[in-house]
Scaffold this motif. Structure first.
Motif, PDB file in Angstrom:
ATOM      1  N   UNK A  37       0.806  -1.223   0.000  1.00  0.00           N
ATOM      2  CA  UNK A  37       0.000   0.000   0.000  1.00  0.00           C
ATOM      3  C   UNK A  37       0.843   1.279   0.000  1.00  0.00           C
ATOM      4  N   UNK A  38       2.161   1.130  -0.184  1.00  0.00           N
ATOM      5  CA  UNK A  38       3.012   2.294  -0.349  1.00  0.00           C
ATOM      6  C   UNK A  38       3.538   2.909   0.926  1.00  0.00           C
ATOM      7  N   UNK A  39       3.198   2.333   2.080  1.00  0.00           N
ATOM      8  CA  UNK A  39       3.744   2.880   3.321  1.00  0.00           C
ATOM      9  C   UNK A  39       5.239   2.610   3.439  1.00  0.00           C
ATOM     10  N   UNK A  40       5.718   1.579   2.766  1.00  0.00           N
ATOM     11  CA  UNK A  40       7.138   1.231   2.778  1.00  0.00           C
ATOM     12  C   UNK A  40       7.689   1.219   1.364  1.00  0.00           C
ATOM     13  N   UNK A  41       8.935   1.665   1.222  1.00  0.00           N
ATOM     14  CA  UNK A  41       9.693   1.520  -0.021  1.00  0.00           C
ATOM     15  C   UNK A  41      11.092   1.061   0.350  1.00  0.00           C
ATOM     16  N   UNK A  42      11.635   0.138  -0.460  1.00  0.00           N
ATOM     17  CA  UNK A  42      12.929  -0.439  -0.134  1.00  0.00           C
ATOM     18  C   UNK A  42      14.073   0.520  -0.387  1.00  0.00           C
ATOM     19  N   UNK A  43      14.849   0.798   0.660  1.00  0.00           N
ATOM     20  CA  UNK A  43      15.997   1.687   0.501  1.00  0.00           C
ATOM     21  C   UNK A  43      17.162   0.961  -0.150  1.00  0.00           C
ATOM     22  N   UNK A  44      17.802   1.621  -1.108  1.00  0.00           N
ATOM     23  CA  UNK A  44      19.069   1.172  -1.682  1.00  0.00           C
ATOM     24  C   UNK A  44      20.002   2.369  -1.748  1.00  0.00           C
ATOM     25  N   UNK A  45      21.289   2.139  -1.482  1.00  0.00           N
ATOM     26  CA  UNK A  45      22.254   3.206  -1.720  1.00  0.00           C
ATOM     27  C   UNK A  45      22.226   3.547  -3.207  1.00  0.00           C
ATOM     28  N   UNK A  46      22.400   4.816  -3.581  1.00  0.00           N
ATOM     29  CA  UNK A  46      22.258   5.230  -4.987  1.00  0.00           C
ATOM     30  C   UNK A  46      23.180   4.498  -5.957  1.00  0.00           C
ATOM     31  N   UNK A  47      24.305   4.003  -5.469  1.00  0.00           N
ATOM     32  CA  UNK A  47      25.251   3.332  -6.357  1.00  0.00           C
ATOM     33  C   UNK A  47      24.857   1.898  -6.690  1.00  0.00           C
ATOM     34  N   UNK A  48      23.899   1.333  -5.946  1.00  0.00           N
ATOM     35  CA  UNK A  48      23.635  -0.106  -6.028  1.00  0.00           C
ATOM     36  C   UNK A  48      22.899  -0.498  -7.305  1.00  0.00           C
ATOM     37  N   UNK A  49      21.732   0.080  -7.549  1.00  0.00           N
ATOM     38  CA  UNK A  49      20.912  -0.347  -8.686  1.00  0.00           C
ATOM     39  C   UNK A  49      21.625  -0.183 -10.033  1.00  0.00           C
ATOM     40  N   UNK A  50      22.303   0.949 -10.297  1.00  0.00           N
ATOM     41  CA  UNK A  50      23.001   1.064 -11.586  1.00  0.00           C
ATOM     42  C   UNK A  50      24.051  -0.031 -11.784  1.00  0.00           C
ATOM     43  N   UNK A  67      10.321  -8.355  -1.429  1.00  0.00           N
ATOM     44  CA  UNK A  67       9.547  -7.130  -1.228  1.00  0.00           C
ATOM     45  C   UNK A  67      10.439  -5.903  -1.332  1.00  0.00           C
ATOM     46  N   UNK A  68      11.602  -5.951  -0.676  1.00  0.00           N
ATOM     47  CA  UNK A  68      12.508  -4.799  -0.680  1.00  0.00           C
ATOM     48  C   UNK A  68      12.953  -4.471  -2.095  1.00  0.00           C
ATOM     49  N   UNK A  69      13.380  -5.502  -2.846  1.00  0.00           N
ATOM     50  CA  UNK A  69      13.875  -5.248  -4.199  1.00  0.00           C
ATOM     51  C   UNK A  69      12.744  -5.074  -5.205  1.00  0.00           C
ATOM     52  N   UNK A  70      11.578  -5.619  -4.909  1.00  0.00           N
ATOM     53  CA  UNK A  70      10.438  -5.428  -5.800  1.00  0.00           C
ATOM     54  C   UNK A  70       9.797  -4.071  -5.666  1.00  0.00           C
ATOM     55  N   UNK A  71       9.935  -3.467  -4.489  1.00  0.00           N
ATOM     56  CA  UNK A  71       9.362  -2.144  -4.223  1.00  0.00           C
ATOM     57  C   UNK A  71      10.462  -1.170  -3.812  1.00  0.00           C
ATOM     58  N   UNK A  72      11.593  -1.243  -4.481  1.00  0.00           N
ATOM     59  CA  UNK A  72      12.729  -0.400  -4.111  1.00  0.00           C
ATOM     60  C   UNK A  72      12.558   1.016  -4.633  1.00  0.00           C
ATOM     61  N   UNK A  73      13.355   1.905  -4.098  1.00  0.00           N
ATOM     62  CA  UNK A  73      13.363   3.286  -4.571  1.00  0.00           C
ATOM     63  C   UNK A  73      13.821   3.383  -6.028  1.00  0.00           C
ATOM     64  N   UNK A  74      14.483   2.332  -6.522  1.00  0.00           N
ATOM     65  CA  UNK A  74      14.971   2.307  -7.906  1.00  0.00           C
ATOM     66  C   UNK A  74      14.073   1.476  -8.810  1.00  0.00           C
ATOM     67  N   UNK A  75      12.902   1.081  -8.320  1.00  0.00           N
ATOM     68  CA  UNK A  75      11.985   0.283  -9.117  1.00  0.00           C
ATOM     69  C   UNK A  75      12.049  -1.191  -8.769  1.00  0.00           C
ATOM     70  N   UNK A  76      11.437  -2.005  -9.593  1.00  0.00           N
ATOM     71  CA  UNK A  76      11.376  -3.445  -9.362  1.00  0.00           C
ATOM     72  C   UNK A  76      12.650  -4.094  -9.915  1.00  0.00           C
TER      73      UNK A  76
END
Length: 233
Positions: free
Chosen positions: A90-103, A128-137
């Motif tokens: 429901x959007x109350x949580x989003x998975x945090x990733x350091x900005x360097x990780x997803x790229x 869940x964390x990686x599926x709803x991360x700040x950098x997308x799924x």
């Protein structure tokens, strides 16, 4: 490692994601939602099966004790994952990733490097964390998600089992973690290792493994590709 790894196996807390996210966001959310979750879903087969693994007459009290001790108990981790699922959905949580990780993960995957996760958090929580991360799924990037059901993170046998599950020699795997004892166990199993020492998390160098401050530094040390367009810091 003379050639780039065929597989990068990475921890989450303190490695891809801030320790504070887990400690200050995910854990308090699960504790605050515990009673309401058990009241609403405690009789569901999946939840009931988890509760059967929780000892004591007051299972909620046992779970809270485990939470307070940050116990690496599979039943607790599975239940926390189910509680977090609602928050991510429901959007109350989003998975945090350091900005360097997803790229870097995307660049490594695009180059044919297989990716996998090994965390004390449940497989469900990892997805869940990686599926709803700040950098997308990011789930499609990974070949495997492993939790404590495969073994304890400070025991070499767990890493041998992961190598077997991925059908690769242990020496073809690079394991990333911020915890020296986990890296020690992985090395005993034959994996290559690198400690993430992120100043933001206050990680202390262990001086027993190669070290990197971020994922681009990992790429530089182990011959992995760098993203064409690094994330903004």
């Amino acid at each position: 490692m003379s050639t780039p790894p065929a597989v990068v196996l990475t921890d989450i807390e303190g490695t891809t994601s801030a320790i504070a996210f887990v400690k200050d966001t995910l854990f308090p959310f699960a504790e605050a939602e515990l009673d309401a979750f058990l009241a609403a879903r405690g009789t569901e087969p999946e939840v009931a099966a988890i509760l059967d693994e929780v000892p004591g007459p007051d299972r909620a009290a046992t779970l809270r004790g485990w939470m307070a001790a940050d116990a690496k108990v599979t039943a607790l981790k599975a239940l926390q994952g189910l509680i977090w699922e609602a928050g991510f959905a429901d959007g109350r949580l989003r998975g945090h990733l350091w900005p360097d990780v997803a790229p870097c993960l995307r660049a490594w995957h695009a180059a044919g490097v297989r990716l996998a996760i090994y965390s004390s958090g449940s497989e469900g929580a990892q997805k869940l964390l990686f599926g709803h991360s700040e950098a997308g799924d990011l789930r499609p990037l990974f070949d495997g998600f492993f939790d404590t059901r495969i073994g304890a993170k400070r025991q070499a046998a767990a890493y041998a089992a992961i190598a077997e599950a991925l059908a690769v020699p242990p020496g073809a795997i690079l394991f990333l973690s911020d915890v020296v004892e986990e890296l020690d166990a992985a090395r005993l199993a034959g994996l290559s290792t690198c400690q993430l020492v992120r100043p933001q998390d206050g990680t202390l160098p262990g001086l027993r493994h190669p070290e990197a401050a971020d994922f681009p530094a990992v790429a530089g040390r182990f011959g992995l590709p760098l993203p064409a367009f690094p994330a903004a810091s």
